[in-house]
Design an enzyme around this catalytic site. Structure first.
Site, mmCIF file in Angstrom:
data_model
loop_
_atom_site.group_PDB
_atom_site.id
_atom_site.type_symbol
_atom_site.label_atom_id
_atom_site.label_comp_id
_atom_site.label_asym_id
_atom_site.label_seq_id
_atom_site.Cartn_x
_atom_site.Cartn_y
_atom_site.Cartn_z
ATOM 1 N N GLU A 87 -42.785 -30.502 -8.227
ATOM 2 C CA GLU A 87 -42.847 -31.181 -9.692
ATOM 3 C C GLU A 87 -42.518 -32.942 -9.462
ATOM 4 O O GLU A 87 -41.820 -33.068 -8.438
ATOM 5 C CB GLU A 87 -41.879 -30.685 -10.727
ATOM 6 C CG GLU A 87 -42.372 -29.360 -11.231
ATOM 7 C CD GLU A 87 -41.480 -29.257 -12.664
ATOM 8 O OE1 GLU A 87 -41.798 -28.196 -13.020
ATOM 9 O OE2 GLU A 87 -40.744 -29.876 -12.739
ATOM 10 N N CYS A 100 -40.841 -40.145 -9.300
ATOM 11 C CA CYS A 100 -39.382 -39.368 -8.982
ATOM 12 C C CYS A 100 -40.103 -38.039 -8.234
ATOM 13 O O CYS A 100 -41.065 -37.346 -8.870
ATOM 14 C CB CYS A 100 -39.068 -38.928 -10.115
ATOM 15 S SG CYS A 100 -37.592 -38.076 -9.822
ATOM 16 N N CYS A 107 -33.691 -25.353 -4.963
ATOM 17 C CA CYS A 107 -32.690 -26.033 -4.227
ATOM 18 C C CYS A 107 -31.657 -25.109 -4.047
ATOM 19 O O CYS A 107 -31.530 -24.248 -4.975
ATOM 20 C CB CYS A 107 -32.020 -27.326 -5.114
ATOM 21 S SG CYS A 107 -30.936 -28.406 -4.520
ATOM 22 N N CYS A 111 -25.768 -26.882 -8.048
ATOM 23 C CA CYS A 111 -24.838 -27.700 -8.777
ATOM 24 C C CYS A 111 -25.017 -27.109 -10.443
ATOM 25 O O CYS A 111 -26.197 -26.730 -10.762
ATOM 26 C CB CYS A 111 -25.543 -29.233 -8.978
ATOM 27 S SG CYS A 111 -25.296 -29.924 -7.185
ATOM 28 N N CYS A 114 -27.569 -28.555 -12.997
ATOM 29 C CA CYS A 114 -28.714 -28.943 -12.661
ATOM 30 C C CYS A 114 -29.723 -27.644 -12.811
ATOM 31 O O CYS A 114 -29.568 -26.650 -12.294
ATOM 32 C CB CYS A 114 -28.821 -29.541 -11.342
ATOM 33 S SG CYS A 114 -30.682 -29.862 -10.611
ATOM 34 N N GLY A 162 -34.963 -30.620 -5.356
ATOM 35 C CA GLY A 162 -34.435 -30.612 -3.878
ATOM 36 C C GLY A 162 -33.347 -31.462 -3.513
ATOM 37 O O GLY A 162 -33.252 -32.446 -4.149
ATOM 38 N N GLU A 163 -32.955 -31.178 -2.231
ATOM 39 C CA GLU A 163 -31.743 -32.164 -1.632
ATOM 40 C C GLU A 163 -32.568 -32.882 -0.326
ATOM 41 O O GLU A 163 -32.755 -32.091 0.500
ATOM 42 C CB GLU A 163 -30.580 -31.150 -1.330
ATOM 43 C CG GLU A 163 -29.844 -31.978 -0.412
ATOM 44 C CD GLU A 163 -29.403 -33.426 -1.012
ATOM 45 O OE1 GLU A 163 -28.939 -33.586 -2.267
ATOM 46 O OE2 GLU A 163 -29.423 -34.355 -0.042
ATOM 47 N N SER A 192 -31.590 -40.035 -2.764
ATOM 48 C CA SER A 192 -30.708 -39.609 -3.667
ATOM 49 C C SER A 192 -30.049 -38.283 -2.959
ATOM 50 O O SER A 192 -30.883 -37.308 -2.874
ATOM 51 C CB SER A 192 -31.097 -39.407 -5.188
ATOM 52 O OG SER A 192 -30.146 -39.056 -5.907
ATOM 53 N N SER A 215 -24.896 -38.877 -5.950
ATOM 54 C CA SER A 215 -24.593 -38.190 -6.888
ATOM 55 C C SER A 215 -23.242 -37.683 -7.055
ATOM 56 O O SER A 215 -22.937 -36.470 -6.453
ATOM 57 C CB SER A 215 -25.435 -36.905 -7.008
ATOM 58 O OG SER A 215 -26.988 -37.183 -7.243
ATOM 59 N N LEU A 216 -22.558 -38.491 -7.592
ATOM 60 C CA LEU A 216 -21.078 -38.103 -7.466
ATOM 61 C C LEU A 216 -20.400 -37.251 -8.615
ATOM 62 O O LEU A 216 -19.820 -35.880 -8.486
ATOM 63 C CB LEU A 216 -20.214 -39.311 -7.306
ATOM 64 C CG LEU A 216 -18.803 -39.448 -6.868
ATOM 65 C CD1 LEU A 216 -18.539 -38.725 -5.388
ATOM 66 C CD2 LEU A 216 -18.182 -40.766 -7.226
ATOM 67 N N HIS A 217 -20.468 -37.844 -9.961
ATOM 68 C CA HIS A 217 -20.197 -36.955 -10.878
ATOM 69 C C HIS A 217 -18.891 -36.360 -11.368
ATOM 70 O O HIS A 217 -18.473 -36.074 -12.572
ATOM 71 C CB HIS A 217 -21.040 -35.381 -11.189
ATOM 72 C CG HIS A 217 -22.747 -35.678 -10.821
ATOM 73 N ND1 HIS A 217 -23.442 -36.625 -11.559
ATOM 74 C CD2 HIS A 217 -23.423 -35.288 -9.876
ATOM 75 C CE1 HIS A 217 -24.626 -36.716 -11.276
ATOM 76 N NE2 HIS A 217 -24.855 -35.831 -10.279
ATOM 77 N N ASN A 291 -28.854 -33.985 -19.302
ATOM 78 C CA ASN A 291 -29.875 -33.398 -20.139
ATOM 79 C C ASN A 291 -29.630 -31.856 -20.079
ATOM 80 O O ASN A 291 -29.563 -31.104 -18.993
ATOM 81 C CB ASN A 291 -31.310 -33.598 -19.436
ATOM 82 C CG ASN A 291 -31.830 -35.066 -19.512
ATOM 83 O OD1 ASN A 291 -31.873 -35.500 -20.555
ATOM 84 N ND2 ASN A 291 -31.852 -35.820 -18.284
ATOM 85 N N CYS A 334 -34.158 -36.037 -15.611
ATOM 86 C CA CYS A 334 -33.267 -35.726 -14.587
ATOM 87 C C CYS A 334 -32.765 -34.361 -14.800
ATOM 88 O O CYS A 334 -32.065 -33.886 -15.667
ATOM 89 C CB CYS A 334 -32.090 -36.665 -14.400
ATOM 90 S SG CYS A 334 -32.565 -38.128 -13.857
HETATM 91 N N1 SAH Z 1 -30.281 -33.242 -4.745
HETATM 92 C C1 SAH Z 1 -30.441 -34.959 -4.955
HETATM 93 C C2 SAH Z 1 -31.838 -35.111 -5.631
HETATM 94 C C3 SAH Z 1 -32.032 -34.483 -6.826
HETATM 95 S S1 SAH Z 1 -31.006 -34.523 -8.382
HETATM 96 C C4 SAH Z 1 -29.144 -35.248 -5.478
HETATM 97 O O1 SAH Z 1 -28.143 -34.293 -5.914
HETATM 98 O O2 SAH Z 1 -29.116 -36.402 -5.688
HETATM 99 C C5 SAH Z 1 -31.197 -36.167 -9.018
HETATM 100 C C6 SAH Z 1 -30.317 -36.473 -9.906
HETATM 101 O O3 SAH Z 1 -30.422 -35.991 -11.247
HETATM 102 C C7 SAH Z 1 -29.175 -36.377 -9.320
HETATM 103 O O4 SAH Z 1 -28.037 -37.450 -9.481
HETATM 104 C C8 SAH Z 1 -28.494 -35.173 -10.036
HETATM 105 O O5 SAH Z 1 -27.223 -34.786 -9.877
HETATM 106 C C9 SAH Z 1 -28.832 -35.506 -11.414
HETATM 107 N N2 SAH Z 1 -28.909 -34.331 -12.282
HETATM 108 C C10 SAH Z 1 -28.945 -33.137 -12.001
HETATM 109 N N3 SAH Z 1 -28.989 -32.455 -13.094
HETATM 110 C C11 SAH Z 1 -29.074 -33.202 -14.202
HETATM 111 C C12 SAH Z 1 -29.055 -32.942 -15.542
HETATM 112 N N4 SAH Z 1 -29.043 -31.843 -15.992
HETATM 113 N N5 SAH Z 1 -28.761 -34.096 -16.403
HETATM 114 C C13 SAH Z 1 -28.662 -35.365 -15.668
HETATM 115 N N6 SAH Z 1 -28.800 -35.634 -14.643
HETATM 116 C C14 SAH Z 1 -28.999 -34.408 -13.821
#
Ligand code: SAH
Length: 348
Positions: A87, A100, A107, A111, A114, A162-163, A192, A215-217, A291, A334
């Site tokens: 996608e 994007c 993946c 997480c 995600c 994917g990562e 990312s 992607s810290l969170h 999301n 995202c």
């Molecule tokens: N694997 C990579 C790139 C793909 S995800 C990474 O982790 O960075 C791209 C971004 O979307 C990341 O910052 C991820 O944490 C964020 N993301 C994943 N799921 C999400 C969601 N449900 N809502 C908002 N952002 C999300």
């Protein structure tokens, strides 16, 4: 004939054994410099060659295409011959167009919030499958276009499925083709990562001024490990020092991605701890509302809460952006990309 995106651009001659040598230069220009959606549009190639390319130009079929935000967001579901789903989402703005892209089908990093992670790993994408997403969007912008959006692709972010740093060599080759062959500036590309430390350190040694997003969170290991399982292998302190090394090697400000989840990582204490990390890294913070995804209970933080969180960061001297979400109604936002063979979510 196999898709001409699968061999490297330098090896195109191997596909064109019965053609004069300059054909591979012409084809390379059509594939990378001025991509077109159909081989029939490659006007300086002989008809026989255009015909033999026509069923195999792309390494995938564009199986579904959805549009939202008044035609300025478009999501493609590309399907590879082995069934893997790829996608990509194109987001148009008055002065830029950002694509994007996906680096893997599925993946493995799981997480919790995600959608891609919730449905597991299918396979790595080939360099040609990664770069073909970019060529397709370039061709689309040039030949079809979006209302009020430039006809040129200005930015590419590895924020689809994917990562990227878990598929290092193929992602590296895709970036090499974007920069050296398509002529894109590395500064317009963003990798990312969930925080694969050895990959960040390798990327710091590459010759390109790529943007790096982390992607810290979560700002402490206990919370982060519960959201992002790979944190147990590469805890925050190691991730921070790798990000610092990247910043020092490139002189490019790293960005920190923070998905705002109600009652989880949107509390004041996390904002203060995040501010300390961002200040040490001189990093920019991007906040984005979660999301919602099918297999997670988490809810997005409220708008007010996100603004309050941003205000705390700013009061500690951190530069922060609250990102808008595009394409929510078409599951293009995202973390919502997750389509796999036989596993399509019903509409609505
Ligand atoms: N694997 C990579 C790139 C793909 S995800 C990474 O982790 O960075 C791209 C971004 O979307 C990341 O910052 C991820 O944490 C964020 N993301 C994943 N799921 C999400 C969601 N449900 N809502 C908002 N952002 C999300």
């Amino acid at each position: 004939m196999a898709s001409p995106y699968l061999p490297s651009p330098e090896d195109l001659g191997t596909l064109l054994t019965d053609e004069p040598a300059y054909r591979s230069d012409q084809l390379r220009e059509w594939l990378y410099e001025h991509p077109v959606l159909h081989a029939a549009d490659m006007t300086n190639l002989p008809t026989t060659l255009r015909e033999s390319l026509s069923g195999s130009l792309w390494p995938f079929d564009a199986e579904a295409e959805q549009s939202s935000d008044r035609g300025t967001t478009r999501k493609w579901l590309f399907r590879a011959p082995d069934g893997a789903a790829i996608e990509a989402v194109l987001m148009g703005y008055p002065r830029r167009a950002t694509l994007c892209i996906s680096s893997q089908a599925g993946c493995a990093l799981a997480c919790t919030f995600c959608a891609t992670g919730q449905f597991g790993f299918e396979r790595h994408l080939e360099a040609g499958e990664i770069v073909a997403q970019v060529a397709y969007a370039k061709a689309f912008l040039h030949q079809i276009g979006m209302p009020g959006v430039p006809d040129r692709l200005t930015n590419v972010v590895f924020m689809g499925m994917g990562e990227p740093l878990a598929n290092y060599s193929r992602v590296r080759e895709a970036i090499r083709r974007m920069v050296d062959v398509m002529g894109m500036s590395a500064r317009s590309l963003t990798v990312s990562t969930v925080g694969i430390v050895p990959g960040i350190l390798r990327l710091a040694e590459e010759p390109w001024q790529l943007n790096l997003a982390i992607s810290l969170h979560a700002a402490d290991d206990e919370l982060r490990s519960s959201l992002v399982p790979i944190n147990k292998r590469y805890p925050i302190a190691e991730l921070e020092s790798a990000a610092r090394r990247y910043f020092e090697a490139k002189g490019r400000r790293v960005s920190i991605e923070w998905t705002m989840m109600d009652g989880v990582n949107d509390i004041d204490e996390q904002a203060r701890k995040l501010a300390a990390i961002a200040n040490r890294l001189e990093a920019h913070v991007n906040l984005i509302a979660l999301n919602p995804t099918p297999l997670s209970e988490e809810r997005p933080s409220s708008r007010l809460h996100i603004e309050e969180f941003a205000r705390i960061l700013a009061s500690h001297g951190v530069t922060v952006t609250v990102r808008d979400t595009r394409g929510q109604d078409i599951d293009a936002a995202c973390g919502q990309l997750r389509v796999m063979a036989g596993n399509r979510k019903a509409a609505g």
